[in-house]
Every structure is written in C-alpha cells, then in structure tokens.
Design a protein around this motif. Structure first.
Motif, mmCIF file in Angstrom:
data_model
loop_
_atom_site.group_PDB
_atom_site.id
_atom_site.type_symbol
_atom_site.label_atom_id
_atom_site.label_comp_id
_atom_site.label_asym_id
_atom_site.label_seq_id
_atom_site.Cartn_x
_atom_site.Cartn_y
_atom_site.Cartn_z
ATOM 1 N N GLU A 4 0.852 -1.189 0.000
ATOM 2 C CA GLU A 4 0.000 0.000 0.000
ATOM 3 C C GLU A 4 0.879 1.228 0.000
ATOM 4 N N GLY A 5 0.505 2.234 -0.775
ATOM 5 C CA GLY A 5 1.285 3.457 -0.799
ATOM 6 C C GLY A 5 0.639 4.512 -1.662
ATOM 7 N N THR A 6 1.250 5.683 -1.713
ATOM 8 C CA THR A 6 0.782 6.722 -2.616
ATOM 9 C C THR A 6 1.069 6.300 -4.049
ATOM 10 N N ARG A 7 0.505 7.026 -4.975
ATOM 11 C CA ARG A 7 0.716 6.702 -6.398
ATOM 12 C C ARG A 7 2.202 6.698 -6.740
ATOM 13 N N ASP A 8 2.937 7.704 -6.303
ATOM 14 C CA ASP A 8 4.367 7.765 -6.627
ATOM 15 C C ASP A 8 5.138 6.639 -5.950
ATOM 16 N N GLU A 9 4.754 6.294 -4.715
ATOM 17 C CA GLU A 9 5.464 5.223 -4.008
ATOM 18 C C GLU A 9 5.266 3.880 -4.697
ATOM 19 N N ILE A 10 4.053 3.618 -5.177
ATOM 20 C CA ILE A 10 3.795 2.341 -5.846
ATOM 21 C C ILE A 10 4.469 2.291 -7.214
ATOM 22 N N PHE A 11 4.445 3.377 -7.948
ATOM 23 C CA PHE A 11 4.996 3.355 -9.301
ATOM 24 C C PHE A 11 6.514 3.511 -9.340
ATOM 25 N N TYR A 12 7.087 4.230 -8.390
ATOM 26 C CA TYR A 12 8.519 4.524 -8.468
ATOM 27 C C TYR A 12 9.333 3.931 -7.319
ATOM 28 N N GLU A 13 8.668 3.495 -6.248
ATOM 29 C CA GLU A 13 9.406 2.954 -5.110
ATOM 30 C C GLU A 13 8.804 1.637 -4.626
ATOM 31 N N SER A 14 8.155 0.890 -5.512
ATOM 32 C CA SER A 14 7.511 -0.365 -5.107
ATOM 33 C C SER A 14 8.553 -1.354 -4.612
ATOM 34 N N GLU A 15 8.156 -2.160 -3.627
ATOM 35 C CA GLU A 15 9.088 -3.094 -2.994
ATOM 36 C C GLU A 15 8.640 -4.550 -3.075
ATOM 37 N N HIS A 16 7.361 -4.800 -3.194
ATOM 38 C CA HIS A 16 6.921 -6.196 -3.240
ATOM 39 C C HIS A 16 7.165 -6.781 -4.638
ATOM 40 N N PRO A 17 7.696 -7.990 -4.734
ATOM 41 C CA PRO A 17 7.953 -8.597 -6.048
ATOM 42 C C PRO A 17 6.710 -8.690 -6.925
ATOM 43 N N TYR A 18 5.532 -8.861 -6.322
ATOM 44 C CA TYR A 18 4.317 -8.935 -7.122
ATOM 45 C C TYR A 18 3.990 -7.581 -7.741
ATOM 46 N N THR A 19 4.121 -6.516 -6.965
ATOM 47 C CA THR A 19 3.886 -5.173 -7.504
ATOM 48 C C THR A 19 4.858 -4.873 -8.634
ATOM 49 N N LYS A 20 6.121 -5.234 -8.443
ATOM 50 C CA LYS A 20 7.114 -5.018 -9.496
ATOM 51 C C LYS A 20 6.759 -5.812 -10.746
ATOM 52 N N GLY A 21 6.245 -7.028 -10.538
ATOM 53 C CA GLY A 21 5.832 -7.838 -11.675
ATOM 54 C C GLY A 21 4.671 -7.217 -12.428
ATOM 55 N N LEU A 22 3.706 -6.648 -11.703
ATOM 56 C CA LEU A 22 2.591 -5.974 -12.355
ATOM 57 C C LEU A 22 3.080 -4.794 -13.197
ATOM 58 N N LEU A 23 4.012 -4.036 -12.647
ATOM 59 C CA LEU A 23 4.519 -2.867 -13.368
ATOM 60 C C LEU A 23 5.284 -3.264 -14.625
ATOM 61 N N LYS A 24 5.992 -4.384 -14.572
ATOM 62 C CA LYS A 24 6.730 -4.847 -15.745
ATOM 63 C C LYS A 24 5.812 -5.371 -16.841
ATOM 64 N N SER A 25 4.578 -5.664 -16.495
ATOM 65 C CA SER A 25 3.636 -6.174 -17.485
ATOM 66 C C SER A 25 2.772 -5.073 -18.089
ATOM 67 N N VAL A 26 3.012 -3.815 -17.688
ATOM 68 C CA VAL A 26 2.261 -2.677 -18.215
ATOM 69 C C VAL A 26 3.085 -1.989 -19.293
ATOM 70 N N SER A 86 7.330 4.150 5.095
ATOM 71 C CA SER A 86 7.066 5.574 5.356
ATOM 72 C C SER A 86 5.702 5.644 6.032
ATOM 73 N N ASP A 87 5.230 6.860 6.293
ATOM 74 C CA ASP A 87 3.925 7.016 6.923
ATOM 75 C C ASP A 87 2.801 6.499 6.029
ATOM 76 N N THR A 88 3.046 6.457 4.720
ATOM 77 C CA THR A 88 1.998 6.067 3.770
ATOM 78 C C THR A 88 2.315 4.785 3.013
ATOM 79 N N HIS A 89 3.533 4.279 3.161
ATOM 80 C CA HIS A 89 3.976 3.143 2.341
ATOM 81 C C HIS A 89 4.275 1.933 3.232
ATOM 82 N N SER A 90 3.569 0.808 2.976
ATOM 83 C CA SER A 90 3.822 -0.419 3.717
ATOM 84 C C SER A 90 3.844 -1.593 2.745
#
Length: 334
Positions: free
Chosen positions: A237-259, A309-313
């Motif tokens: 979970e995170g802000t839009r910028d945190e998910i798109f530019y600072e993602s940490e979970h391998p699944y989230t990274k995998g989703l971004l690589k498929s876009v 961060s306060d918004t990113h977990s």
C-alpha cells in the motif's frame, strides 16, 4: 481530510461443495473525504469481494463476512440491518458494477432508471426528478439529454452506457463511490474519457472514490493511494508515486513490468505461474511459488508488515534485515 471509511481485519469466506473459499483474508485500510483509492490485482484476488462487503452485498449463503469491521462515518456497517442498509446504498455509498449492459434493465427507459433512486429515497416528484436527471446526464457528458432520456439501453454505445451507470450511481449525491472495473470492456480512448470524467465529477462534487481494477496503468493518473492485493491479502500500500517509483513487493514489481510504457520499448515480462488455491491458502506469503526472490521462510510464515514511510507499507520478508544479509552472502558466492 476527515476519515470516512475504515476497514479493519476483514475476512470474507464462501462455503461450497468443495470446501470453504477464503476470498478475503484480513485486509485493512481507510479512506478520507475527497480521496481516490485504487485497489489493484489480478482476477480472483478479492477486489470485488471487498467492494461488495463494504456495500453489504455478500450473498449469505454461500458468502459470509467471517470477521473484521467496516466503519463508515462512525457507523459499523456489518451490524446494520438490511432494511437500514437500503437507505445507505445509493444515498451515502454508491457502486458502479463491472458490466454496464447487465447493470441496466433493457426493458426500462434510461430516464426511468435514472430517476428511480430519487423517487425511492427522497420521494421526489416526477418533474423534479427529471430535471435532476437531465442535469446529471449533462454532467457525465451525454449529448441531447432530453432525447436520450426517453431511449433504452440498447440504443446507447458501450461508452454511453458506462456514463449512464455512473450517472445512476451519482444521482443521489453519495459521499462514497465504488467503481468496480469501470473501464474493462471499453477501448483505450473511451477508457481515458471515463477516467477524465471521474476527475471532473470528483472536482465538482467532492465524492470519495474507490476504484477497483486489474490494470495499474488505468489508475496511474487519478489515484491518490494504491492498494495491491494478491490471493485475498493486501501485499503493498502506498501513494501513487510510491507504488509506481518505489515499489518493494515482487508482485507489484511484476505488475509494473507487465504494463506497456510510452517512454521506452522495454519488452513486457509476464508473471509466470498461477495464484494459489484459496480453498487451502498457503501458510506463508501467497506469492512464494511465483516469486523469483523467494526464501525458505516465505513458504512457512506470512511476513510482517514493514512500514517504509507514513503512507507506504509492504508485506515481504525481503524487508527483513536478515534477508538483506542472506542476499549479500548469496551475491558474494556468485
């Protein structure tokens, strides 16, 4: 901004002949006034079940909210009687369902379906309801509203039907709008128009939005915060910028690589494998079998939530300092 919705440790199960499907497994999040929250993940991860749980639309049987709380403006929705919940749906919380053609009644005119909510909840006269309906049709971009008001759903294009479903959801001016895959069946151009429509409506009405989708690209422009779900769990979970530019979970990274991206020609990389069986969810991280960084602990113990961060977990063992040492040792040996 004030907090309007709080979901805490929500569990939703479905009883079947084959056993119990644990569709949502202990998720929790909140939503503030005027905010756009996106819930993303592949089919079957629990996105729509979460939305239906908020609306108290889980069919019982076979479904059941097995645990947790859903608090809306200080009111516990899981304890509300069905009769009282009907006064909340459409007035305080509205939902846009996935398929606009099946959401609209083909035997009724657009006008009668659009004014139904006003007459039901506010006992508005026919003339007043029509005036409000025509204003709403203009707001969502329906041309010639007087003529369209008398027409039937089959006389509308897919994009126009989607706009009408949005108008029906907004006609009673709800505080919260849940949009479940609102652009799935539409082409890219119409998708962009619908998302721009959400932005305009939010700017003019201040409605909070929960946008459910399987495509991170859809929410790249309008989401304030993003929740990534996998196998009934919130994995990041995170802000839009945190998910798109600072993602940490391998699944989230995998989703971004498929876009697909417009700024480079990088080859799209699919996520190999399939989601786990939710009749018997894994003890550890549900993404383990598909994760290129998986460790022994991942398969046996679910990771604690790491607050970056306060918004990113993120729920991932790779955030543990012991994993960092292990990865460093592995790199040295190679």
């Amino acid at each position: 901004m004030a907090k309007m919705l709080e979901v805490n440790d929500l569990h939703v199960n479905f009883s079947t002949y084959g056993g119990t499907v644990k569709a949502v497994r202990g998720i929790g999040f909140d939503l503030h006034e005027g905010e756009t929250l996106a819930i993303v993940g592949e089919s079957g991860c629990g996105k729509s079940v979460t939305a239906n749980a908020i609306m108290q639309l889980i069919p019982d049987p076979p479904g059941k909210i097995a645990g947790g709380t859903i608090t809306f403006n200080g009111r516990e929705l899981t304890a509300v009687r069905e009769k009282d919940m009907r006064s909340i749906r459409g007035v305080d919380i509205s939902m846009i369902f996935q398929d606009p053609m099946t959401a609209l009644n083909p035997t009724l005119t657009i006008g009668s379906q659009l004014t139904e909510g006003l007459k039901e909840h506010y006992q508005t006269s026919t003339a007043e309801a029509k005036t409000k309906a025509l204003e709403m049709m203009q707001l969502v971009g329906i041309p010639n509203p007087e003529e369209r008001f008398r027409q039937y759903p089959h006389q509308f294009s897919g994009g126009m039907r989607q706009r009408m479903v949005i108008a029906i959801a907004l006609i009673c001016e709800p505080e919260l709008l849940i949009a479940d895959e609102p652009t799935t069946a539409l082409d890219v151009t119409i998708q962009a128009q619908i998302l721009e429509l959400f932005e305009r409506i939010q700017a003019s009405t201040g409605v909070a939005i929960i946008l459910i989708t399987h495509d991170l690209g859809v929410v790249a422009k309008i989401a304030d915060r993003i929740i990534v779900m996998y196998a009934g769990k919130m994995v990041e979970e995170g802000t839009r910028d945190e998910i798109f530019y600072e993602s940490e979970h391998p699944y989230t990274k995998g989703l971004l690589k498929s876009v697909p991206r417009l700024d480079n020609q990088t080859q799209l990389i699919p996520i190999d494998g399939t989601p786990p069986d939710l009749f018997a969810p894994p003890k550890g991280c549900p993404f383990t079998a598909r994760c290129p960084m998986a460790m022994v602990v991942c398969d046996n113990v679910y990771p604690p939530s790491s607050h970056l961060s306060d918004t990113h977990s993120v729920d991932c063992w790779l955030q543990d300092e012991r994993a960092e040492r292990l990865m460093a040792q592995t790199a040295d040996k190679t």
